[in-house]
Write a protein that holds these residues in place. Structure first.
Motif, PDB file in Angstrom:
ATOM      1  N   ARG A  30      87.785 -18.963 -56.743  1.00  0.00           N
ATOM      2  CA  ARG A  30      88.645 -17.863 -57.155  1.00  0.00           C
ATOM      3  C   ARG A  30      88.023 -17.022 -58.269  1.00  0.00           C
ATOM      4  O   ARG A  30      88.216 -15.817 -58.327  1.00  0.00           O
ATOM      5  N   TYR A  31      87.277 -17.640 -59.171  1.00  0.00           N
ATOM      6  CA  TYR A  31      86.725 -16.930 -60.322  1.00  0.00           C
ATOM      7  C   TYR A  31      85.206 -17.056 -60.360  1.00  0.00           C
ATOM      8  O   TYR A  31      84.626 -17.965 -59.760  1.00  0.00           O
ATOM      9  N   TYR A  32      84.566 -16.150 -61.094  1.00  0.00           N
ATOM     10  CA  TYR A  32      83.150 -16.313 -61.389  1.00  0.00           C
ATOM     11  C   TYR A  32      82.822 -15.676 -62.732  1.00  0.00           C
ATOM     12  O   TYR A  32      83.456 -14.729 -63.180  1.00  0.00           O
ATOM     13  N   VAL A  33      81.821 -16.257 -63.391  1.00  0.00           N
ATOM     14  CA  VAL A  33      81.320 -15.732 -64.661  1.00  0.00           C
ATOM     15  C   VAL A  33      79.802 -15.630 -64.534  1.00  0.00           C
ATOM     16  O   VAL A  33      79.179 -16.378 -63.778  1.00  0.00           O
ATOM     17  N   GLY A  34      79.221 -14.694 -65.268  1.00  0.00           N
ATOM     18  CA  GLY A  34      77.773 -14.511 -65.166  1.00  0.00           C
ATOM     19  C   GLY A  34      77.168 -13.960 -66.436  1.00  0.00           C
ATOM     20  O   GLY A  34      77.862 -13.398 -67.291  1.00  0.00           O
ATOM     21  N   VAL A  35      75.870 -14.143 -66.564  1.00  0.00           N
ATOM     22  CA  VAL A  35      75.109 -13.549 -67.658  1.00  0.00           C
ATOM     23  C   VAL A  35      73.824 -12.980 -67.059  1.00  0.00           C
ATOM     24  O   VAL A  35      73.187 -13.620 -66.214  1.00  0.00           O
ATOM     25  N   SER A  36      73.467 -11.770 -67.478  1.00  0.00           N
ATOM     26  CA  SER A  36      72.329 -11.073 -66.873  1.00  0.00           C
ATOM     27  C   SER A  36      71.563 -10.279 -67.925  1.00  0.00           C
ATOM     28  O   SER A  36      72.149  -9.809 -68.915  1.00  0.00           O
ATOM     29  N   ALA A  37      70.266 -10.111 -67.685  1.00  0.00           N
ATOM     30  CA  ALA A  37      69.493  -9.114 -68.415  1.00  0.00           C
ATOM     31  C   ALA A  37      69.911  -7.760 -67.858  1.00  0.00           C
ATOM     32  O   ALA A  37      69.963  -7.574 -66.647  1.00  0.00           O
ATOM     33  N   PHE A  38      70.210  -6.816 -68.739  1.00  0.00           N
ATOM     34  CA  PHE A  38      70.823  -5.560 -68.323  1.00  0.00           C
ATOM     35  C   PHE A  38      70.012  -4.382 -68.851  1.00  0.00           C
ATOM     36  O   PHE A  38      69.433  -4.448 -69.935  1.00  0.00           O
ATOM     37  N   LEU A 184      76.461 -22.045 -58.187  1.00  0.00           N
ATOM     38  CA  LEU A 184      75.514 -21.252 -58.968  1.00  0.00           C
ATOM     39  C   LEU A 184      74.729 -20.299 -58.072  1.00  0.00           C
ATOM     40  O   LEU A 184      74.164 -20.704 -57.054  1.00  0.00           O
ATOM     41  N   GLU A 185      74.685 -19.019 -58.465  1.00  0.00           N
ATOM     42  CA  GLU A 185      73.975 -17.993 -57.709  1.00  0.00           C
ATOM     43  C   GLU A 185      73.022 -17.220 -58.612  1.00  0.00           C
ATOM     44  O   GLU A 185      73.306 -17.014 -59.801  1.00  0.00           O
ATOM     45  N   ALA A 186      71.900 -16.797 -58.035  1.00  0.00           N
ATOM     46  CA  ALA A 186      71.025 -15.814 -58.676  1.00  0.00           C
ATOM     47  C   ALA A 186      71.456 -14.449 -58.155  1.00  0.00           C
ATOM     48  O   ALA A 186      71.695 -14.285 -56.957  1.00  0.00           O
ATOM     49  N   ILE A 187      71.590 -13.475 -59.061  1.00  0.00           N
ATOM     50  CA  ILE A 187      72.092 -12.168 -58.643  1.00  0.00           C
ATOM     51  C   ILE A 187      71.190 -11.046 -59.158  1.00  0.00           C
ATOM     52  O   ILE A 187      70.513 -11.179 -60.176  1.00  0.00           O
ATOM     53  N   GLY A 188      71.185  -9.961 -58.404  1.00  0.00           N
ATOM     54  CA  GLY A 188      70.508  -8.741 -58.822  1.00  0.00           C
ATOM     55  C   GLY A 188      71.312  -7.562 -58.301  1.00  0.00           C
ATOM     56  O   GLY A 188      71.737  -7.571 -57.139  1.00  0.00           O
ATOM     57  N   GLU A 189      71.584  -6.598 -59.164  1.00  0.00           N
ATOM     58  CA  GLU A 189      72.366  -5.453 -58.722  1.00  0.00           C
ATOM     59  C   GLU A 189      71.927  -4.193 -59.450  1.00  0.00           C
ATOM     60  O   GLU A 189      71.352  -4.250 -60.534  1.00  0.00           O
ATOM     61  N   GLY A 209      70.327 -11.830 -63.130  1.00  0.00           N
ATOM     62  CA  GLY A 209      70.754 -13.004 -63.872  1.00  0.00           C
ATOM     63  C   GLY A 209      71.332 -14.084 -62.998  1.00  0.00           C
ATOM     64  O   GLY A 209      70.994 -14.216 -61.817  1.00  0.00           O
ATOM     65  N   LEU A 210      72.256 -14.863 -63.580  1.00  0.00           N
ATOM     66  CA  LEU A 210      72.885 -15.994 -62.904  1.00  0.00           C
ATOM     67  C   LEU A 210      74.396 -15.848 -62.946  1.00  0.00           C
ATOM     68  O   LEU A 210      74.961 -15.247 -63.862  1.00  0.00           O
ATOM     69  N   ARG A 211      75.054 -16.402 -61.935  1.00  0.00           N
ATOM     70  CA  ARG A 211      76.509 -16.345 -61.847  1.00  0.00           C
ATOM     71  C   ARG A 211      77.037 -17.692 -61.376  1.00  0.00           C
ATOM     72  O   ARG A 211      76.438 -18.318 -60.489  1.00  0.00           O
ATOM     73  N   TYR A 212      78.126 -18.142 -61.984  1.00  0.00           N
ATOM     74  CA  TYR A 212      78.714 -19.424 -61.598  1.00  0.00           C
ATOM     75  C   TYR A 212      80.135 -19.196 -61.083  1.00  0.00           C
ATOM     76  O   TYR A 212      80.941 -18.526 -61.716  1.00  0.00           O
ATOM     77  N   ARG A 213      80.433 -19.801 -59.931  1.00  0.00           N
ATOM     78  CA  ARG A 213      81.740 -19.655 -59.293  1.00  0.00           C
ATOM     79  C   ARG A 213      82.529 -20.963 -59.430  1.00  0.00           C
ATOM     80  O   ARG A 213      81.973 -22.055 -59.304  1.00  0.00           O
ATOM     81  N   PHE A 214      83.853 -20.817 -59.685  1.00  0.00           N
ATOM     82  CA  PHE A 214      84.683 -22.016 -59.874  1.00  0.00           C
ATOM     83  C   PHE A 214      86.135 -21.685 -59.500  1.00  0.00           C
ATOM     84  O   PHE A 214      86.497 -20.522 -59.324  1.00  0.00           O
ATOM     85  N   GLY A 215      86.961 -22.733 -59.421  1.00  0.00           N
ATOM     86  CA  GLY A 215      88.385 -22.564 -59.138  1.00  0.00           C
ATOM     87  C   GLY A 215      88.666 -22.205 -57.702  1.00  0.00           C
ATOM     88  O   GLY A 215      89.033 -21.080 -57.408  1.00  0.00           O
TER      89      GLY A 215
END
Length: 217
Positions: A30-38, A184-189, A209-215
């Motif tokens: 249901r949710y996800y949080v992430g941290v990325s170089a921007f 856990l996902e690697a993301i680029g956008e 960066g990386l993103r983590y999905r939970f719930g």
């Protein structure tokens, strides 16, 4: 021309909404949080070489509405201080009374509110392609204190300068995700951003960066 290009891009991104056939959709978190170089026009990684500079990192919080649709909020902050001083000289190289100096700090806060739609037909694959679109807000500040040399008074005059700038834009672009392992996902956008006050001004932005999905739903 740039505005027309963005419009065409938006239409192209909408095609998959009409053309993709229904597929078996897995249960999604249901949710996800992430941290990325921007990076964008006001927050550039190239400005982060100085140890005193805070590099632009983007934090993301998202909510999955259904297996294909999600909404997310993002925030990125960076700051870059600096200083310089100059001793003025006359044509003969002699030191003139007074000097120039400036101690300053630039800050930038970027906020985004985006919708996300998964374009990949098979939602069970590790690699997924999304279309993202929404709004972005950039808030920049400048603060500087120092001295300017006045040749008429032959003295250094103190100054204290402050400025604030807002940029509001429509944003659209692609996003790529690769599932490393469960959650856990690697993301680029990346997005192109059309300034709402000056539609001819279009700037790019991107994140890796990386993103983590939970719930689970």
């Amino acid at each position: 021309m740039l505005v027309r290009s963005i419009g065409i891009g938006a239409v192209l991104f909408s095609f998959p909404l009409l053309s993709f056939a229904q597929t078996s959709e897995p249960e999604t978190p249901r949710y996800y949080v992430g941290v990325s170089a921007f990076t964008n026009f006001s927050q550039r990684l190239s400005r982060s070489i100085d140890p005193s500079t805070v590099p632009p990192l983007q934090l993301t919080l998202g909510y999955q509405l259904n297996p294909r649709w999600a909404v997310q909020l993002g925030a990125s902050y960076s700051t870059s201080p600096g200083s310089y001083s100059v001793i003025p000289r006359d044509a003969n190289g002699n030191v003139i009374a007074g000097f120039y100096s400036n101690k300053y700090r630039n800050t930038s806060l970027a906020l985004t509110a985006l919708g996300r739609y998964t374009l990949t037909r098979d939602l069970n694959k590790r690699f997924q392609v999304d279309a993202i679109g929404g709004f972005s807000l950039d808030y920049e500040t400048y603060k500087g204190r120092g001295y300017n040399y006045d040749p008429i008074q032959e003295a250094s005059i103190s100054f204290n300068r402050n400025s604030k700038i807002y940029h509001k834009a429509l944003s659209i672009g692609p996003s790529f995700r690769y599932r490393l392992f469960s959650g856990l996902e690697a993301i680029g956008e990346g997005t192109v951003n059309m300034d709402l006050r000056s539609p001819r001004v279009v700037t790019p932005s991107g994140a890796i960066g990386l993103r983590y999905r939970f719930g689970s739903r």
